[in-house]
Design a protein around this motif. Structure first.
Motif, short mmCIF file in Angstrom:
data_model
loop_
_atom_site.label_atom_id
_atom_site.label_comp_id
_atom_site.label_asym_id
_atom_site.label_seq_id
_atom_site.Cartn_x
_atom_site.Cartn_y
_atom_site.Cartn_z
N LYS A 56 0.83 -1.22 0.00
CA LYS A 56 0.00 0.00 0.00
C LYS A 56 0.86 1.26 0.00
N GLN A 59 2.37 1.64 -3.45
CA GLN A 59 1.39 2.11 -4.42
C GLN A 59 1.11 3.60 -4.24
N LYS A 60 1.02 4.06 -3.00
CA LYS A 60 0.82 5.49 -2.75
C LYS A 60 2.00 6.29 -3.30
N TYR A 61 3.20 5.76 -3.14
CA TYR A 61 4.39 6.44 -3.64
C TYR A 61 4.37 6.50 -5.17
N VAL A 62 4.03 5.40 -5.81
CA VAL A 62 3.93 5.37 -7.27
C VAL A 62 2.87 6.37 -7.74
N ASN A 63 1.72 6.38 -7.09
CA ASN A 63 0.66 7.33 -7.45
C ASN A 63 1.15 8.77 -7.30
N TYR A 64 1.90 9.04 -6.25
CA TYR A 64 2.44 10.38 -6.04
C TYR A 64 3.40 10.73 -7.16
N TYR A 66 3.47 9.63 -10.20
CA TYR A 66 2.70 9.90 -11.41
C TYR A 66 2.03 11.26 -11.33
N SER A 67 1.56 11.63 -10.14
CA SER A 67 0.85 12.90 -9.99
C SER A 67 1.76 14.11 -10.20
N LYS A 71 7.95 9.67 -14.77
CA LYS A 71 7.60 8.58 -15.69
C LYS A 71 8.41 7.36 -15.40
#
Length: 71
Positions: A56, A59-64, A66-67, A71
């Motif tokens: 989790k 995933q939050k880090y990856v989402n950040y 991307y935000s 890339k």
């Protein structure tokens, strides 16, 4: 630790680790209030499992990333 207070909120027994009376009072409270402590344990276990497993957090880090356009 401020982060612990932020995460646990009212679901913990807080004390000043440099105050012997405070430590004694907290231990007494825990011994005399097993049901409350069990509730804290259950709530906090669920908070951690639902929000802070490696998957989790990753995933939050990856989402950040991307935000912010990484890339």
């Amino acid at each position: 630790i401020k982060a612990n207070r932020e995460l646990l909120g009212d679901d913990a027994v807080w004390l000043n680790p440099e105050n012997v009376d405070d430590i004694s009072d907290a231990i007494t409270f825990c011994v005399e209030n097993k049901d409350i402590i069990d509730g804290f344990r259950s709530k906090n276990f669920n908070k951690v499992i639902n929000n802070y497993t490696w998957d989790k957090v990753a995933q939050k880090y990856v989402n950040y990333l991307y935000s912010i356009g990484a890339k």
